[in-house]
Design a protein around this motif. Structure first.
Motif, PDB file in Angstrom:
ATOM      1  N   ARG A 290       0.814  -1.219   0.000  1.00  0.00           N
ATOM      2  CA  ARG A 290       0.000   0.000   0.000  1.00  0.00           C
ATOM      3  C   ARG A 290       0.845   1.266   0.000  1.00  0.00           C
ATOM      4  N   VAL A 302       5.165  -1.151   3.244  1.00  0.00           N
ATOM      5  CA  VAL A 302       4.022  -1.291   4.150  1.00  0.00           C
ATOM      6  C   VAL A 302       2.820  -1.821   3.358  1.00  0.00           C
ATOM      7  N   ASN A 304      -0.383  -5.346   3.509  1.00  0.00           N
ATOM      8  CA  ASN A 304      -1.064  -6.383   4.279  1.00  0.00           C
ATOM      9  C   ASN A 304      -0.608  -7.762   3.832  1.00  0.00           C
ATOM     10  N   GLN A 306       2.227 -11.151   4.256  1.00  0.00           N
ATOM     11  CA  GLN A 306       2.657 -12.052   5.321  1.00  0.00           C
ATOM     12  C   GLN A 306       4.150 -12.391   5.256  1.00  0.00           C
ATOM     13  N   ARG A 329       5.229  -9.777   8.666  1.00  0.00           N
ATOM     14  CA  ARG A 329       3.838  -9.321   8.563  1.00  0.00           C
ATOM     15  C   ARG A 329       3.746  -7.801   8.439  1.00  0.00           C
ATOM     16  N   GLN A 330       3.179  -7.353   7.333  1.00  0.00           N
ATOM     17  CA  GLN A 330       2.729  -5.979   7.120  1.00  0.00           C
ATOM     18  C   GLN A 330       3.835  -4.963   6.871  1.00  0.00           C
ATOM     19  N   MET A 331       5.048  -5.212   7.341  1.00  0.00           N
ATOM     20  CA  MET A 331       6.113  -4.233   7.155  1.00  0.00           C
ATOM     21  C   MET A 331       7.450  -4.930   6.987  1.00  0.00           C
ATOM     22  N   GLY A 356       2.742  -7.518  14.416  1.00  0.00           N
ATOM     23  CA  GLY A 356       2.110  -6.426  13.684  1.00  0.00           C
ATOM     24  C   GLY A 356       0.717  -6.116  14.192  1.00  0.00           C
ATOM     25  N   ALA A 360      -6.184  -4.510   9.413  1.00  0.00           N
ATOM     26  CA  ALA A 360      -5.506  -4.013   8.222  1.00  0.00           C
ATOM     27  C   ALA A 360      -4.841  -2.656   8.449  1.00  0.00           C
ATOM     28  N   ILE A 361      -3.712  -2.452   7.772  1.00  0.00           N
ATOM     29  CA  ILE A 361      -3.110  -1.128   7.652  1.00  0.00           C
ATOM     30  C   ILE A 361      -3.690  -0.498   6.383  1.00  0.00           C
TER      31      ILE A 361
END
Length: 553
Positions: A290, A302, A304, A306, A329-331, A356, A360-361
């Motif tokens: 994203r 960054v 969503n 895994q 995860r996520q980042m 994380g 959701a981010i």
């Protein structure tokens, strides 16, 4: 014969009954009629006096009201053929009408001039679309170049009707400073291929060894290639300054003389497979990206996802690539060559990332010191309570000095940090922030605490999905709402730093769609503001997802 005559008589009586007036007893239509079909002048300023020709008012003396786009106006004078009124200070472009005795009579559109206008010099006409009418058309990101040109990223496959089936625009395009489609100095080819063929994020690298190149990320498996054995990208890559894929090849050597792409060839007779040309940025993830941020020589990724993925060339061939996979995860933070930085969001004991967010981010921003602020639908982050917003230290741990307190009581959809004002603006589907009433928009200090002097009104009829602060302190808000407090604001408004509608800045009419990014450029006596997203309508124009506003100081 008698039966027939009786039937005929009954039929006649029924027929006579059908001729009765079905509206008998209803309200008589009042004799108020607008004669004026336009206003003079064509564009008026809020607060000024306007005269219109209207017949039939004297019969209803002191028993009528006049509105400009649902805002009641002060009537200064009237006769049986004219009316004089003051355009309300908070009025926006829309119809004028008179109400009396429960009936409404509509007049011309009142075009309100003010400090906000669509820039007629901006040359985008057809904007973002899909080849053949099938596919995405959203513009998610805009990156302004030092030359004044813009790169736009999104899910579109055609822009200004230039994309074709053979050569789509592939989610990336260049326009000049005034929005004209431009291929000068660039070669995007087919752009993003595979996945959802979407570019969510574009970032120009402005320092270090990769200065002048670009990080693009989103949902794709290749760039400018539809060949099956070239689908080796995983939602992020690096482009050269001319828009081509930044590549390395087997013949390229490191400082020790080793090949940078030491692939194996199980079929030596196919000599052309002894070497390969691949993306120089060897990094990827297994889900959509994203946001990306460039800080020094490193890239923050960054989304969503895994897992982090990186090609292991010693076990790879020309046709098949083998990946090292690390649960992240996520980042993830990577170095210039794409290798993972294990000092960020990574536990060396478990050999995977921290947990994380538990949701959701949705959006993220970076402050000038490199700290990330994430927003979304989570209520904890790395096991720590963090209601829809969290700031991270440079090692990826939760920053306890961020003063969000109890956070937001609903999802946060957008976050923007303005380095000039040193303020943060968030928007979303929440009603409180850290216990303070906040109807979908909140202005924060850089440390996450609420700006106590910002007291917004109630947003109704929908929600705010985007908010961003201009360098003069004014705040642009967009979404699906139709009211702000007692005032009609159809999806778009500009607020002062106290949370109230900025006088003179809310002259525009209706907005439909969603804004995803905003770029402000200072000009004499104001700003040019480029908005991108799913923008279907603004005022009376159809922007096709990109428009530029002129906003005066």
């Amino acid at each position: 014969m008698a039966v027939c005559l009786a039937s005929l008589m009954v039929a006649c009586k029924k027929s006579k009954g059908l001729t009765d007036d079905p509206y008998a007893g209803g309200k008589q239509v009042l004799g108020i009629t607008f004669i004026s079909k336009t206003t003079d002048p064509d564009i008026v300023t809020a607060g000024t006096t306007l005269n219109l020709q209207v017949n039939g008012l004297m019969k209803y003396k002191d028993n009528f009201k006049l509105y400009v786009n649902e805002i009641e106006a002060e009537v200064l004078n009237y006769t049986d053929s004219t009316i004089q009124f003051k355009v309300p200070l908070v009025a926006s472009t829309g119809s004028v009408w008179i109400t009396s005795q429960g009936q409404s009579f509509f007049g011309p559109i009142v075009k309100i001039g003010g400090k906000v206008s669509v820039d007629a010099a901006f040359k985008i006409v057809n904007g973002a679309s899909a080849v053949g009418g099938s596919g995405g058309t959203t513009v998610y990101d805009a990156e302004k170049l030092p030359t004044g040109l813009f790169w736009l990223g999104g899910s579109f496959s055609s822009f200004e009707q230039k994309g074709t089936t053979a050569l789509p625009n592939g989610g990336i395009v260049q326009v000049d400073a005034d929005g004209a489609y431009s291929t000068s100095g660039i070669n995007f080819g087919k752009g993003a291929v595979g996945g959802s063929r979407t570019i969510y994020s574009i970032n120009r690298i402005s320092t270090g060894s990769q200065n002048g190149k670009f990080i693009v990320a989103g949902s794709f498996t290749a760039y400018n290639s539809t060949r099956s054995n070239r689908q080796t990208l995983n939602n992020i890559t690096r482009l050269n300054a001319n828009g081509s894929l930044d590549t390395i090849k087997t013949a390229d050597k490191d400082a020790l003389g080793n090949s940078l792409v030491p692939i194996v060839n199980p079929k030596p007779e196919q000599t052309w497979k002894n070497g390969d040309t691949v993306a120089a940025f060897n990094a990827g993830v297994d889900g959509a990206v994203r946001k990306t941020f460039v800080f020094g020589e490193q890239i923050y990724i960054v989304g969503n996802f895994q897992n982090f993925k990186r090609i292991y060339y010693p076990n790879s061939t020309y046709d098949e690539k083998v990946y090292d996979i690390t649960r992240m995860r996520q980042m993830v933070r990577v170095n210039a060559d794409g290798s993972m930085d294990s000092t960020f969001h990574y536990n060396k004991t478990t050999r995977q990332s921290a947990i994380g967010g538990n949701g959701a981010i949705i959006d993220a921003t970076m402050q000038s010191d490199g700290k990330l602020i994430l927003v979304g639908s989570f209520s904890t982050f790395n096991g720590v309570a963090a209601n829809r917003i969290v700031r991270l230290n440079l090692d990826g741990s939760v920053d306890p000095t961020f003063s969000a307190g109890s956070g937001a009581d609903g999802d946060i959809y957008s976050i923007r940090y303005n380095a000039t004002t040193d303020k943060i603006v968030i928007s979303g589907n929440f009603s409180t922030y850290n216990g303070k009433a906040s109807s979908g928009v909140a202005l924060l200090n850089a440390n996450g605490s609420v700006v106590t002097t910002f007291n917004g009104s109630l947003i109704t009829g929908g929600i705010a999905t985007f908010a961003g602060q201009l360098n003069n302190g004014k705040i642009i808000v967009a979404g699906s709402f139709n009211r702000y407090g007692d005032y009609l604001r159809q999806g778009f408004m500009i607020l002062d730093t106290n949370g109230q509608l900025a006088v003179g800045y809310n002259n525009t009419g209706g907005f439909q769609g969603r804004v995803y990014d905003m770029i402000e450029t200072g000009v004499s006596n104001g700003s040019q503001v480029v908005l991108v997203g799913d923008i279907y309508r603004f005022n009376s124009i159809l922007p096709h997802n990109v428009l530029r506003l002129i906003i005066a100081n």
